[in-house]
Design a protein around this motif. Structure first.
Motif, PDB file in Angstrom:
ATOM      1  N   UNK A 644      38.922  42.411  37.263  1.00  0.00           N
ATOM      2  CA  UNK A 644      38.866  40.737  37.013  1.00  0.00           C
ATOM      3  C   UNK A 644      40.023  40.031  37.758  1.00  0.00           C
ATOM      4  N   UNK A 645      40.463  40.544  39.049  1.00  0.00           N
ATOM      5  CA  UNK A 645      41.376  39.895  39.761  1.00  0.00           C
ATOM      6  C   UNK A 645      41.410  38.551  40.123  1.00  0.00           C
ATOM      7  N   UNK A 646      42.147  37.519  40.173  1.00  0.00           N
ATOM      8  CA  UNK A 646      42.043  36.343  40.468  1.00  0.00           C
ATOM      9  C   UNK A 646      43.244  35.542  41.258  1.00  0.00           C
ATOM     10  N   UNK A 647      42.949  34.731  42.060  1.00  0.00           N
ATOM     11  CA  UNK A 647      43.867  34.101  42.902  1.00  0.00           C
ATOM     12  C   UNK A 647      45.060  35.005  43.441  1.00  0.00           C
ATOM     13  N   UNK A 648      44.327  36.147  44.322  1.00  0.00           N
ATOM     14  CA  UNK A 648      45.063  37.097  44.928  1.00  0.00           C
ATOM     15  C   UNK A 648      45.296  36.688  46.420  1.00  0.00           C
ATOM     16  N   UNK A 649      46.409  36.781  46.838  1.00  0.00           N
ATOM     17  CA  UNK A 649      46.701  36.491  48.447  1.00  0.00           C
ATOM     18  C   UNK A 649      47.198  37.816  49.116  1.00  0.00           C
ATOM     19  N   UNK A 650      46.963  38.084  50.405  1.00  0.00           N
ATOM     20  CA  UNK A 650      47.369  39.002  51.163  1.00  0.00           C
ATOM     21  C   UNK A 650      48.385  38.346  52.234  1.00  0.00           C
ATOM     22  N   UNK A 651      49.504  39.177  52.437  1.00  0.00           N
ATOM     23  CA  UNK A 651      50.418  38.083  53.215  1.00  0.00           C
ATOM     24  C   UNK A 651      50.363  39.220  54.331  1.00  0.00           C
ATOM     25  N   UNK A 652      50.470  38.430  55.806  1.00  0.00           N
ATOM     26  CA  UNK A 652      50.779  38.976  56.926  1.00  0.00           C
ATOM     27  C   UNK A 652      52.171  38.768  57.484  1.00  0.00           C
ATOM     28  N   UNK A 653      52.921  39.815  57.418  1.00  0.00           N
ATOM     29  CA  UNK A 653      54.331  39.805  57.681  1.00  0.00           C
ATOM     30  C   UNK A 653      54.447  39.872  59.282  1.00  0.00           C
ATOM     31  N   UNK A 654      55.396  38.897  59.911  1.00  0.00           N
ATOM     32  CA  UNK A 654      55.520  39.311  61.310  1.00  0.00           C
ATOM     33  C   UNK A 654      56.892  38.460  61.680  1.00  0.00           C
ATOM     34  N   UNK A 681      43.851  31.433  59.179  1.00  0.00           N
ATOM     35  CA  UNK A 681      44.755  31.608  58.328  1.00  0.00           C
ATOM     36  C   UNK A 681      46.076  30.428  58.233  1.00  0.00           C
ATOM     37  N   UNK A 682      46.328  30.036  57.113  1.00  0.00           N
ATOM     38  CA  UNK A 682      47.506  29.130  57.047  1.00  0.00           C
ATOM     39  C   UNK A 682      48.690  29.676  56.345  1.00  0.00           C
ATOM     40  N   UNK A 683      49.840  29.587  56.836  1.00  0.00           N
ATOM     41  CA  UNK A 683      51.049  29.934  56.212  1.00  0.00           C
ATOM     42  C   UNK A 683      51.012  31.675  56.182  1.00  0.00           C
ATOM     43  N   UNK A 684      50.252  32.294  57.078  1.00  0.00           N
ATOM     44  CA  UNK A 684      50.479  33.700  57.164  1.00  0.00           C
ATOM     45  C   UNK A 684      49.941  34.292  55.708  1.00  0.00           C
ATOM     46  N   UNK A 685      48.942  33.819  55.350  1.00  0.00           N
ATOM     47  CA  UNK A 685      48.292  34.661  54.128  1.00  0.00           C
ATOM     48  C   UNK A 685      46.950  34.515  53.871  1.00  0.00           C
ATOM     49  N   UNK A 686      46.155  35.196  53.290  1.00  0.00           N
ATOM     50  CA  UNK A 686      44.670  35.207  53.273  1.00  0.00           C
ATOM     51  C   UNK A 686      44.629  35.208  51.712  1.00  0.00           C
ATOM     52  N   UNK A 687      43.829  34.130  51.229  1.00  0.00           N
ATOM     53  CA  UNK A 687      43.419  34.152  49.723  1.00  0.00           C
ATOM     54  C   UNK A 687      41.983  35.062  49.552  1.00  0.00           C
ATOM     55  N   UNK A 688      41.883  36.054  48.876  1.00  0.00           N
ATOM     56  CA  UNK A 688      40.856  37.024  48.913  1.00  0.00           C
ATOM     57  C   UNK A 688      39.830  36.178  47.803  1.00  0.00           C
ATOM     58  N   UNK A 689      38.671  36.146  48.299  1.00  0.00           N
ATOM     59  CA  UNK A 689      37.484  35.295  47.522  1.00  0.00           C
ATOM     60  C   UNK A 689      37.224  36.174  46.384  1.00  0.00           C
ATOM     61  N   UNK A 690      36.356  35.990  45.657  1.00  0.00           N
ATOM     62  CA  UNK A 690      35.856  36.739  44.456  1.00  0.00           C
ATOM     63  C   UNK A 690      34.973  37.834  44.981  1.00  0.00           C
ATOM     64  N   UNK A 691      35.342  39.203  44.873  1.00  0.00           N
ATOM     65  CA  UNK A 691      34.437  40.325  45.090  1.00  0.00           C
ATOM     66  C   UNK A 691      34.084  40.943  44.056  1.00  0.00           C
ATOM     67  N   UNK A 692      32.644  41.447  44.251  1.00  0.00           N
ATOM     68  CA  UNK A 692      32.152  42.338  43.303  1.00  0.00           C
ATOM     69  C   UNK A 692      32.823  43.591  43.458  1.00  0.00           C
ATOM     70  N   UNK A 693      32.619  44.747  42.653  1.00  0.00           N
ATOM     71  CA  UNK A 693      33.428  45.831  42.811  1.00  0.00           C
ATOM     72  C   UNK A 693      32.614  46.576  43.888  1.00  0.00           C
ATOM     73  N   UNK A 694      33.567  47.445  44.490  1.00  0.00           N
ATOM     74  CA  UNK A 694      33.461  47.943  45.790  1.00  0.00           C
ATOM     75  C   UNK A 694      34.572  48.289  46.563  1.00  0.00           C
ATOM     76  N   UNK A 695      34.418  48.722  47.828  1.00  0.00           N
ATOM     77  CA  UNK A 695      35.592  48.997  48.809  1.00  0.00           C
ATOM     78  C   UNK A 695      35.156  48.128  50.120  1.00  0.00           C
ATOM     79  N   UNK A 696      36.102  47.423  50.254  1.00  0.00           N
ATOM     80  CA  UNK A 696      36.022  46.377  51.382  1.00  0.00           C
ATOM     81  C   UNK A 696      37.079  46.778  52.531  1.00  0.00           C
TER      82      UNK A 696
END
Length: 1003
Positions: A644-654, A681-696
């Motif tokens: 039930x994750x919500x509002x998760x962002x992945x950061x790209x560090x460089x 991407x803005x601000x070096x981060x990607x906001x993950x949209x809602x995903x149904x269960x699975x491996x992406x």
């Protein structure tokens, strides 16, 4: 050779003294946990690390990440130790209770006795004495100077104690060498070093002392900066950098071919920083940045500019510039007569004009321009440009602009009605070769071959043929053409106002794409450098793009073009450039510099030495994520999220320390067509949209070159399924659902089959019931008939008796007998009257609505007594005595009317069949039964008659159609007993007569 290359690479910085630079301050207000920056270091991966009294901080050019969740006793840190080039950085906290090791961009905590830090401790003990590690010089060192110190190298270490000789300890040896040099601890601040060589400056004796292992010697140095007492030495041993600050200038110190050199980097403005507060310094050559850590004001980052604008005195007017001409090797001159070089105004010839519409050199290097005040062409004569004259013009037209294209000299004229392009063969302007009239204002003109010219007007683009003397408007969208440029590659570019720029090719215009913010809708020029890049000044920044990318876009407009944008953060004073519609809005100097006019002075830069920054493919990392209102999650390759994750962002560090608008990143997932829909991407981060269960698989790409080359990264995102979201659960549910459908089908089939069978049975049953009903209707009719007969039967005896008594009354004259007869008739009539009152209830006995039970109980003895009284007079005529011996306490709640009818018929039969005898009425109560009996001493029943009536109660349906021959009363009794679930038994009574018993089951 390497040292020579280092000097050559630093040479451009020598030109930066006094230049405008950009300075950025960071403190607790904008990202730092604390304002004391103890030390600064750059790791192997390009990230900048800061040591503060509030924790360890990592800087990537955009964000400061403070490591707050470390399990340590305090967050006050000192100087960085270790070897950053081998990815091993060590730093102790206060009192060295814990040591942090930074490796692979992560931090681990170790105790002081850990093997991981045994080579990088902050203090050692020798012969029972404690020595503090000396790793750097700074302005605060005099305050914190220890009583003993050591400086370590790969080959050994030096031990220092105030007023004692220096001790040298060889590495991996117990040998101890005493160096005869009485040392004062206050001189620690004068140490600096390169590699394995240690230097000590002696300002008092103007000497430099060199330490090589256990040997010391004087080191020759001609640069007075090293021995100037006003110089501050900053030795950053861990990063092997040395700095000198003297009179506001920061120098980087180098050792080249055995010679000490101090190369100036930047002159600090007095208002920017207090030099005494500088605690630590780092020079990042790659990003051309100087990092200054202060003791109390935070971090100051100075960007060494690639662009310069000449500084002018505050009294100088007209800083808005439009045109200029090259002047010598590295200077320009404008129509005002001012000569500029990179940093300053060199000379002013005072042309006393401020027109900025254009200028040119003639064949003799004289300067020609048009004065808008009197519409005359002026010629300033070389070499000193003090002498000048003006040229006469046509009386009917006045000049607006003068310029040159190829070998032709041109003027733009107007007569206040129309505008004219006038072409001359030389700068004497004696007689025009061609005159072409236009209806709108002309801004620019350029030959595309020997005969044809492109002419730009306020209303569009025109093609002029000199040989045919024709003017033809090129069909284009509504364009306000400002300038026409031909680059060395032969490409022609059309500059417009508000519509961007176009490539003119094969007699058609091809619109070039805008940048992301559409700043290129207002360009001023297109300039090509020797590396094939186009430089495009605009109203909002200077853009750089490979010409090949634009040509590729012209062939295929789906090819994306990436512009690199320079802003005032890169060194110029204002983002808005200027330009007129002539070639004099740009100058290329002999030294390779380009010069552009702006709204605040001229901008000098060397296009071949002006870097554009792109991240390195090897230095892009995806290892952090953040869920709403929580701390960072660190992962490797796979990010595991909750269902039930919500509002998760992945950061790209460089590590990217330039304008973040030039950092281009995109991310996306593959769709059903196996294509990736890229999102910027803005601000070096990607906001993950809602995903149904699975491996992406999340794909992220980063632009790493101006030609559009990307580097690709990918991570796996695992969203676990709840038990009801798993494949096996869905399979089971589907199977259950299918099974349920099959079951329901079978159940429905069975139900329908059963219903069909039931319906068949019902049909048969209904047929049988119909037959039965018909029989019952027939029987009911017979019952109605028999009821009448029964009533007739029951009242016949009393009426017959009354008739006989009436006849006897009429035949006798005996008064006593008459009285007796009258009494008998009266009593019999009264009983008969009572009987007829109950005939209504009597008729309801055969109704289907007749109830077996009633609410009120009654005594059996009372009913027997009532019947006794009814038949008493009749019985007396036959000398019959009726006795009721039933107890009064036996009660029933069986339908009273039914019981009355049953007893009535039994007593009636007994009276009819008895003469000169006795009838006994009785009732007795057993545990579950009540037995009512009528016993007479009459003629009795034959044996076959007894058998018939005893069997009749079990076979009432087979009764004869008429009761006449068989006795109506007893059939009535048996019928009523069936309704109340009673039974009857006929017995012979000895010596004669009959005993009838009816048995009633107690409720």
């Amino acid at each position: 050779m390497k040292r020579f290359l280092l000097l050559f690479s630093l040479f451009p910085f020598l030109l930066l003294l006094g230049q405008q630079y950009q300075s950025f301050w960071y403190n607790t207000d904008n990202g730092l946990p604390q304002n004391s920056i103890k030390d600064i270091i750059k790791d192997k991966y390009g990230f900048i690390w800061l040591s503060t009294d509030g924790g360890i901080v990592r800087y990537d050019g955009k964000d400061f990440i403070t490591y707050k969740n470390l399990k340590i006793s305090n967050f006050n840190f000192f100087f960085f130790l270790g070897q950053p080039q081998t990815d091993h950085i060590v730093i102790p906290n206060a009192a060295e209770r814990e040591y942090l090791v930074i490796k692979n961009r992560k931090i681990k905590v170790y105790k002081p006795d850990s093997q991981e830090i045994k080579e990088d401790v902050n203090r050692i003990y020798h012969q029972g004495k404690e020595y503090i590690f000396f790793s750097k010089n700074n302005s605060q060192f005099a305050i914190t100077s220890p009583s003993r110190a050591f400086i370590g190298f790969k080959s050994g270490m030096y031990l220092f104690e105030d007023g004692k000789n220096i001790v040298y300890l060889k590495k991996n040896s117990s040998e101890e060498i005493t160096i005869p040099f009485l040392f004062k601890m206050k001189n620690l601040k004068n140490f600096f070093g390169f590699g394995e060589t240690l230097f000590l400056r002696d300002p008092e004796r103007k000497k430099i002392i060199q330490f090589e292992a256990d040997k010391i010697s004087d080191f020759p140095c001609d640069d007075p900066l090293y021995t100037d007492p006003a110089s501050r030495i900053y030795w950053q041993k861990t990063i092997n950098q040395n700095f000198i600050i003297n009179k506001g200038v920061i120098y980087i110190s180098t050792l080249q071919n055995g010679t000490l050199k101090a190369i100036p980097l930047i002159r600090l403005k007095n208002s920017d920083i207090d030099i005494a507060s500088i605690y630590s310094i780092l020079f990042d050559k790659e990003s051309r940045s100087i990092y200054l850590g202060t003791v109390n004001k935070g971090l100051n980052i100075i960007k060494i500019p690639s662009f310069t604008t000449p500084e002018l005195a505050p009294t100088v007017e007209y800083r808005v510039q439009y045109t200029m001409l090259p002047f010598g090797k590295d200077q320009i001159i404008n129509i005002q007569g001012r000569i500029f070089k990179r940093h300053s105004l060199v000379k002013d010839y005072h042309f006393n004009t401020f027109d900025e519409l254009g200028a040119l050199y003639d064949e003799k290097k004289n300067i020609l321009f048009v004065s808008s005040s009197n519409h005359r062409i002026y010629r300033r004569y070389a070499p000193d440009y003090k002498k000048y004259d003006s040229l006469s013009s046509d009386k009917t037209r006045f000049p607006i602009l003068v310029f040159k294209d190829r070998e032709s000299y041109m003027q733009l004229h107007s007569d206040n009605i129309r505008f004219y392009l006038v072409i001359y063969k030389d700068s004497n302007f004696d007689k025009p070769e061609y005159i072409f009239p236009f209806d709108n204002l002309i801004y620019s003109a350029m030959h595309i071959d020997h005969d044809r010219l492109l002419v730009g007007l306020i209303d569009g683009l025109y093609l002029v043929s000199k040989s045919k003397r024709t003017i033809k408007k090129i069909r284009t969208p509504s364009l306000n053409v400002k300038n026409i440029i031909s680059t060395e590659s032969g490409n022609v570019w059309i500059i417009t106002r508000g519509k961007g720029f176009y490539l003119f090719k094969n007699n058609r215009l091809i619109k070039m794409p805008y940048d992301e913010n559409a700043y290129l809708s207002y360009p001023h020029n297109v300039i090509r450098d020797k590396k094939g890049f186009l430089w495009i000044p605009s109203n909002n920044g200077l853009f750089k793009v490979p010409e090949s990318s634009l040509l590729e876009y012209a062939k295929n407009n789906t090819k994306k073009v990436f512009y690199y944008r320079y802003t005032k953060d890169d060194g110029f004073k204002i983002n808005e450039f200027n330009g007129a519609g002539t070639s004099s809005c740009f100058a290329e100097l002999e030294n390779g510099d380009f010069v552009l006019p702006s709204m605040d002075g001229y901008v000098f830069f060397n296009p071949l030495q002006t870097p554009s920054y792109y991240p390195k493919a090897k230095n892009i990392y995806i290892e952090r994520a953040k869920i709403k209102n929580s701390d960072f999650i660190y992962f490797k390759d796979t990010l595991n999220l909750k269902n039930d994750f919500e509002d998760t962002s992945v950061f790209i560090d460089t590590p990217y320390f330039s304008n973040n608008d030039n950092l281009y990143m995109e991310a996306g997932f593959r769709n059903e067509e196996n294509n990736i829909k890229w999102n910027k991407l803005r601000n070096r981060e990607y906001s993950i949209p809602h995903l149904s269960p699975g491996l992406y698989t999340l794909y992220i790409r980063t632009l790493i070159s101006p030609t559009g080359h990307f580097t690709y990264k990918k991570i796996l995102i695992n969203v676990p399924a709840l038990f009801y979201q798993t494949t096996w659960f869905r399979t089971v549910v589907i199977l259950i659902f299918i099974g349920l459908i099959i079951f329901l089908i079978r159940l429905r089939t069975q139900f329908l089959q059963k219903k069909n069978t039931t319906l068949k049975k019902i049909v048969h049953q209904k047929n049988d019931e119909l037959k039965i009903t018909q029989d019952q209707l027939k029987n009911e009719a017979e019952y109605q008939k028999d009821l009448i007969q029964t009533i007739n039967h029951d009242i016949t005896t009393p009426i017959k008796y009354l008739s006989v008594m009436s006849q006897k009354l009429s035949e006798t004259d005996n008064i006593n007998l008459q009285k007796q007869y009258f009494d008998t008739i009266h009593k019999s009539s009264e009983e008969l009257y009572k009987f007829t009152l109950n005939l209504k209830n009597y008729t309801e006995l055969f109704s289907s609505q007749a109830q077996k039970y009633q609410e009120n109980e009654y005594s059996i003895s009372e009913i027997l007594e009532e019947k006794k009284n009814l038949f008493a007079q009749i019985a007396a005529q036959n000398n019959i005595i009726i006795n009721n011996i039933a107890p009064l306490n036996i009660v029933l709640n069986i339908n009273e009317s039914m019981m009355s009818a049953i007893i009535h018929n039994l007593v009636d039969n007994a009276v009819k069949n008895t003469f000169e005898g006795e009838i006994i009425l009785n009732a007795e109560e057993k545990e579950y039964q009540i037995i009512i009996s009528v016993t007479d001493s009459g003629v009795g029943m034959k044996e076959d008659v007894l058998e018939y009536y005893n069997s009749l109660i079990n076979n009432i349906k087979n009764k004869p159609s008429s009761f006449k021959s068989q006795g109506l009363g007893l059939h009535l009794v048996i019928q009523l007993l069936k309704k109340i679930d009673g039974s009857i038994r006929f017995k012979p009574h000895h010596p004669k007569g009959t005993r009838v018993e009816i048995t009633i089951q107690k409720p």
